[in-house]
Design an enzyme around this catalytic site. Structure first.
Site, PDB file in Angstrom:
ATOM      1  N   PHE A 120       0.871  -1.236   0.095  1.00 18.44           N
ATOM      2  CA  PHE A 120       0.033   0.062   0.060  1.00 18.44           C
ATOM      3  C   PHE A 120       0.680   1.134  -0.104  1.00 18.44           C
ATOM      4  CE2 PHE A 120      -1.810  -3.455   2.664  1.00 18.44           C
ATOM      5  CZ  PHE A 120      -2.695  -3.886   1.807  1.00 18.44           C
ATOM      6  N   CYS A 121       2.223   1.332  -0.737  1.00 16.56           N
ATOM      7  CA  CYS A 121       2.732   2.559  -0.915  1.00 16.56           C
ATOM      8  C   CYS A 121       3.215   2.964   0.543  1.00 16.56           C
ATOM      9  CB  CYS A 121       2.229   3.445  -1.604  1.00 16.56           C
ATOM     10  SG  CYS A 121       1.987   3.039  -3.407  1.00 16.56           S
ATOM     11  N   ALA A 122       3.378   2.062   1.678  1.00 10.71           N
ATOM     12  CA  ALA A 122       3.818   2.531   2.712  1.00 10.71           C
ATOM     13  C   ALA A 122       4.927   1.198   3.214  1.00 10.71           C
ATOM     14  CB  ALA A 122       2.723   2.571   3.637  1.00 10.71           C
TER      15      ALA A 122
END
Length: 447
Positions: A379-381
């Site tokens: 999740f782009c984290a």
């Protein structure tokens, strides 16, 4: 790892799924009318089902009111600001009225700038070019609020919010800092940070506060002046206006002396071959022809969120979030990922990891066999996910104003069956991810 281990028996899972199906009619219905309402999608083996969109944390469908507004204004689309024609003047009014709407919706101060951008990432990259010193961020940030900062000091989150704030206090006091930039709510766990407290902490140490509100703003009313936020960035595509516009709202002084975000027409007072005189204000960073339709759509979405009301939206989502997490607690073999032990406020987001098996396969089967859209990955984290999870990837279900009790119940029932028994069809892992080995679903005919 901070996670909740959730176990029960398969028999109980199926019984509870049945109870939820019986109770769905009395659970929360959709609060808002969305463009994808009633969309039917094909499933493997033939036939169609009503689409369940539980991927709104990535990109939310348009509100019906936004689609209707776009249809009304698009005949008047024209170039802005310097055109003498009626359509040009109408388009200019749409953009400038939208600026007022955005400022009002987010509680901007009278002298704050509203700069239209492509999205939150674009807005934070713009802000990064203006910061006159170090920026402190947390490791739980989305990459959009982690990667742009040119002089970045990262604080690793602790097991509680309270301990994390203490760590931020230590970092802010260790050396001069210009900006503290934090997410309003985690896009992995949905946990909401105490923004007003963080603003006071930043100001106590002579720093400003920027908030990545991409997740928070579509779900909660945000008030810059009341909370003490100096800069706010958000995206239309997460706020039910997926037409390619976002915004950066905040104090003018840094932005008025920063390099123009784009060098081009509209950002200048005068151009000579030997020198350029740049404008100040929003114009300085909005060179070129703006996304008039996207800007109008964003303003209309914010007006519609105002009409729905902050209280009703929070109550609707809280009921569905409780239903989602209570249901996940009845499914064996999964863990719900958490960032903080003391987080008592969260949006309608739940990310799970499996004790065994692939979340990518489960996500593919949810879509192909049940018509349910979720998201699998990190999740782009990545730094945050790697710290709090024990597996390589997670599966995220996310809710919004268009979600209903039936959406939640269909997801829980399908997930329980897939975790217990596996998919009904064969899948293979490809460079594009897990895909049905034989996919008999027809492609949509659009246009």
């Amino acid at each position: 790892m901070i996670a909740t281990d959730l176990r029960t028996s398969p028999t109980r899972v199926r019984a509870v799924a049945g109870e939820r199906a019986d109770a769905a009619a009395t659970g929360p219905a959709s609060l808002a009318a969305l463009a994808d309402a009633g969309l039917r999608v094909p499933v493997l083996g033939g036939g169609t089902v009503r689409h369940v969109n539980l991927d709104v944390a990535a990109s939310a469908p348009a509100l019906d009111a936004v689609v209707q507004h776009v249809a009304r204004v698009i005949p008047y689309y024209s170039s802005v600001h310097r055109g003498s024609g009626y359509a040009s003047q109408a388009s200019t009014a749409l953009v400038e009225d939208a600026r007022v709407t955005v400022a009002r919706h987010v509680g901007a101060r009278d002298d704050d700038l509203v700069i239209f951008t492509r999205n939150t990432t674009d807005a934070l990259n713009l802000l990064a070019s203006a910061v006159p010193g170090d920026t402190v961020v947390l490791d739980l940030e989305h990459h959009a609020n982690l990667l742009p900062w040119r002089s970045r000091r990262v604080v690793v989150g602790r097991t509680t919010i309270a301990e994390t704030i203490d760590a931020l206090r230590d970092e802010l006091g260790a050396a001069p800092v210009a900006l503290l930039s934090v997410t309003g709510a985690s896009n992995v766990t949905g946990e909401v940070l105490p923004i007003a407290e963080l603003a006071a902490l930043a100001h106590e140490h002579g720093a400003r506060l920027a908030v990545d509100a991409a997740q928070l703003l579509p779900h909660r009313r945000v008030d810059l002046a009341a909370a003490g936020i100096d800069y706010l960035a958000f995206s239309g595509h997460k706020a039910y206006a997926p037409f390619g516009t976002g915004a950066l709202v905040g104090r003018a002084d840094w932005l008025d002396v920063a390099p123009a975000h784009l060098a081009g027409g509209g950002a200048v007072e005068a151009v000579r071959l030997e020198a350029v005189e740049w404008k100040t204000g929003a114009d300085r960073h909005e060179a070129g022809t703006p996304n008039v339709i996207g800007i109008a759509a964003l303003a209309r979405a914010l007006d519609e969120l105002d009409r729905l009301g902050d209280g009703p939206r929070r109550e609707h989502e809280a009921a569905l979030t409780a239903r989602l997490h209570e249901g996940l607690a009845d499914i064996p073999g999964i863990r719900v990922i958490r960032g903080f032990d003391d987080a008592d406020d969260r949006l309608g987001i739940a990310t799970i990891e499996l004790e065994r098996g692939s979340v990518g396969l489960i996500a593919a089967a949810l879509a192909a066999e049940h018509g349910i859209s979720v998201r699998a990955g990190r999740f782009c984290a990545h730094p945050f996910f790697d710290r709090v999870a024990s597996r390589a990837n997670g599966l995220r279900a996310s809710l919004g104003a268009g979600s209903s009790a039936d959406d939640v119940d269909r997801f829980l029932s399908a997930l329980a069956g897939l975790v217990a028994d596996g998919p009904a069809h064969a899948y293979e892992r490809t460079p594009a991810g897990w895909c049905p080995r034989v996919d008999d679903r027809p492609l949509p005919v659009i246009g």
